[in-house]
Design an enzyme around this catalytic site. Structure first.
Site, mmCIF file in Angstrom:
data_model
loop_
_atom_site.group_PDB
_atom_site.id
_atom_site.type_symbol
_atom_site.label_atom_id
_atom_site.label_comp_id
_atom_site.label_asym_id
_atom_site.label_seq_id
_atom_site.Cartn_x
_atom_site.Cartn_y
_atom_site.Cartn_z
ATOM 1 N N ASN A 160 0.875 -1.175 0.000
ATOM 2 C CA ASN A 160 0.000 0.000 0.000
ATOM 3 C C ASN A 160 0.908 1.219 0.000
ATOM 4 O O ASN A 160 1.487 1.564 1.025
ATOM 5 C CB ASN A 160 -0.897 -0.036 1.247
ATOM 6 C CG ASN A 160 -1.734 1.224 1.385
ATOM 7 O OD1 ASN A 160 -1.775 2.060 0.478
ATOM 8 N ND2 ASN A 160 -2.407 1.371 2.523
ATOM 9 N N LYS B 272 0.191 4.235 -0.271
ATOM 10 C CA LYS B 272 -0.454 5.418 0.334
ATOM 11 C C LYS B 272 -0.236 6.647 -0.566
ATOM 12 O O LYS B 272 -0.162 6.499 -1.784
ATOM 13 C CB LYS B 272 0.055 5.616 1.761
ATOM 14 C CG LYS B 272 -0.099 4.328 2.600
ATOM 15 C CD LYS B 272 0.091 4.528 4.058
ATOM 16 C CE LYS B 272 -0.083 3.192 4.785
ATOM 17 N NZ LYS B 272 0.045 3.302 6.220
ATOM 18 N N HIS C 210 -9.429 1.275 5.347
ATOM 19 C CA HIS C 210 -8.122 1.488 5.978
ATOM 20 C C HIS C 210 -8.294 2.464 7.139
ATOM 21 O O HIS C 210 -9.086 3.412 7.046
ATOM 22 C CB HIS C 210 -7.125 2.037 4.957
ATOM 23 C CG HIS C 210 -5.718 2.000 5.466
ATOM 24 N ND1 HIS C 210 -5.236 2.933 6.349
ATOM 25 C CD2 HIS C 210 -4.714 1.118 5.255
ATOM 26 C CE1 HIS C 210 -3.978 2.633 6.655
ATOM 27 N NE2 HIS C 210 -3.645 1.535 6.002
ATOM 28 N N GLU D 25 -6.612 4.878 8.118
ATOM 29 C CA GLU D 25 -6.395 6.293 7.776
ATOM 30 C C GLU D 25 -7.647 6.898 7.150
ATOM 31 O O GLU D 25 -7.945 8.074 7.336
ATOM 32 C CB GLU D 25 -5.171 6.410 6.844
ATOM 33 C CG GLU D 25 -3.881 6.178 7.619
ATOM 34 C CD GLU D 25 -2.762 5.539 6.822
ATOM 35 O OE1 GLU D 25 -2.804 5.547 5.584
ATOM 36 O OE2 GLU D 25 -1.819 5.020 7.467
ATOM 37 N N SER E 172 3.682 -1.975 10.355
ATOM 38 C CA SER E 172 5.132 -2.011 10.573
ATOM 39 C C SER E 172 5.782 -3.343 10.207
ATOM 40 O O SER E 172 6.722 -3.779 10.881
ATOM 41 C CB SER E 172 5.460 -1.620 12.021
ATOM 42 O OG SER E 172 5.057 -0.292 12.269
ATOM 43 N N GLY F 13 3.043 -0.954 4.268
ATOM 44 C CA GLY F 13 3.087 0.466 3.927
ATOM 45 C C GLY F 13 4.517 0.881 3.615
ATOM 46 O O GLY F 13 5.026 0.659 2.513
ATOM 47 N N GLY F 14 5.202 1.467 4.596
ATOM 48 C CA GLY F 14 6.546 2.030 4.408
ATOM 49 C C GLY F 14 7.512 1.130 3.650
ATOM 50 O O GLY F 14 8.174 1.582 2.705
HETATM 51 P P1 13P Z 1 3.239 0.534 7.661
HETATM 52 O O1 13P Z 1 3.752 -0.765 7.074
HETATM 53 O O2 13P Z 1 3.957 1.739 7.145
HETATM 54 O O3 13P Z 1 3.144 0.459 9.145
HETATM 55 O O4 13P Z 1 1.730 0.699 7.120
HETATM 56 C C1 13P Z 1 0.852 -0.353 7.242
HETATM 57 C C2 13P Z 1 -0.375 -0.042 6.493
HETATM 58 O O5 13P Z 1 -1.126 0.842 6.861
HETATM 59 C C3 13P Z 1 -0.661 -0.811 5.261
HETATM 60 O O6 13P Z 1 -1.933 -0.568 4.787
#
Ligand code: 13P
Length: 260
Positions: free
Chosen positions: A9, A11, A97, A99, A215, A236-237
Site C-alpha cells: 500500500n 499510500k 483502511h 487512515e 510495521s 506500507g513504508g
Molecule cells: P506501515 O507498514 O507503514 O506500518 O503501514 C501499514 C499499512 O497501513 C498498510 O496498509
C-alpha cells in the site's frame, strides 16, 4: 485453497515516474518461485495506476487501488468509481483502511458500500479492520473488530465471501515501527476466523485469506509471516523500497505452509 498475499500500500507517496520505476524494479526482482507460490499486489495512488499497470503487464504481479467511491458515476467531484478502477486494470480495492476511517471519517456503513461495490464490479475487496491503542488498552478490541466485520460485510453472502480478503491492521502498529507480536496477530486472526464462522460457516472461515498490516519490515517479516493464521501482509513504508518489498515477498515464498 487459500493462497498467500503480499500487498504494498503505497499510500500518498511517489509521483508518476517514481511509481513506474518502483513497479519495474519490483517486477525485475520478483521471480517465478514467488509468483507461483503467492499473490503479489501493488496499490499505488490513483494517478499512477495506469503507468504501474503497464509496468507490471504480463508479469503476474497484480494491481489494486487504495479506495473507491461506491456510486457508479455522476456529480461527485474528486471521486473515483469502481468501473474506472476496473478499466485501468485493478483486481483489488482496499476499503476501510484506518487512515480513511480516522482522517476521512469513514463509517462501517460507508466501508460496507465500498466492499459491496468492489465485489459487484468483479474485483476483490481487502477489508481492513483493527483497533486503536486505547481500544487495545481498554481490552475492548475484539468487540471493535467484530463490529467492523459484521457491519462491513453486511449483505455479503458466503458465495461472495470467496473473493474477500481481510486485513488486520492494529492502528497503533501502523507507521509506528511497533508491530503486533506474532502471538498478538495470530490471536486476532483466530478471532476474526471465529467471527466469520459465526456469521457464515466453517468452510468460509477456513478459506478466508487474512493478512496482517502494521510495521511489517525485512527484520520482522519472517516471524510474523510464519505465525499461525497469518496468510500474508499489507505493507506500507517497506513497500516503497523495491529491495525491502521483494525481500518480504521472497521470505513469504519460502514459508511453506499456511496454517490456521
Ligand atoms: P506501515 O507498514 O507503514 O506500518 O503501514 C501499514 C499499512 O497501513 C498498510 O496498509
Amino acid at each position: 485453497m487459500r493462497r498467500k498475499l503480499i500487498a504494498g500500500n503505497w499510500k500518498m507517496n511517489l509521483g508518476y515516474r517514481d511509481s513506474e520505476k518502483l513497479a519495474k524494479d519490483i517486477s525485475a526482482k520478483t521471480g517465478k518461485k514467488e509468483l507461483d507460490s503467492l499473490d503479489i499486489l501493488l496499490c499505488p495512488p490513483y494517478v499512477s495506476l495506469g503507468i504501474v499497470n503497464k509496468a507490471i503487464k504480463d508479469t503476474g504481479i497484480k494491481l489494486g487501488a487504495q479506495n473507491l467511491f461506491f456510486e457508479n458515476d455522476g456529480a461527485y467531484t474528486g471521486e473515483i468509481s469502481a468501473s474506472m478502477l476496473k478499466s485501468v486494470g485493478c483486481e483489488y480495492v482496499i476499503s476501510g483502511h484506518s487512515e480513511r476511517r480516522t482522517i476521512f471519517h469513514e463509517t462501517n456503513a460507508d466501508v460496507n458500500k465500498k466492499v459491496r461495490k468492489t465485489i459487484e464490479s468483479g474485483m476483490k475487496p481487502i477489508l481492513c479492520v483493527g483497533e486503536s491503542l486505547i481500544e487495545r488498552e481498554d481490552d475492548i478490541f475484539e468487540g471493535i473488530i467484530e463490529k467492523q466485520l459484521t457491519e462491513g460485510l453486511e449483505g455479503i453472502t458466503a458465495e461472495l465471501m470467496k473473493g474477500v480478503v481481510i486485513a488486520y491492521e492494529p492502528v497503533w502498529a501502523i507507521g509506528t515501527g511497533l508491530n503486533a507480536t506474532p502471538e498478538q496477530a495470530s490471536s486476532v486472526h483466530g478471532f476474526i476466523g471465529n467471527v466469520i464462522q459465526n456469521l457464515y460457516d466453517k468452510n468460509t472461515a477456513e478459506e478466508l485469506v487474512i493478512i496482517y498490516g502494521g510495521s511489517v519490515n525485512t527484520k520482522n517479516a519472517e516471524e510474523i509471516l510464519s505465525a499461525c493464521g497469518i496468510d500474508g501482509a499489507l505493507i506500507g513504508g517497506a513497500s516503497l523500497k523495491a529491495d525491502d518489498f521483494t525481500y518480504i515477498v521472497k521470505t513469504a515464498a519460502n514459508i511453506k505452509q499456511l496454517v490456521k
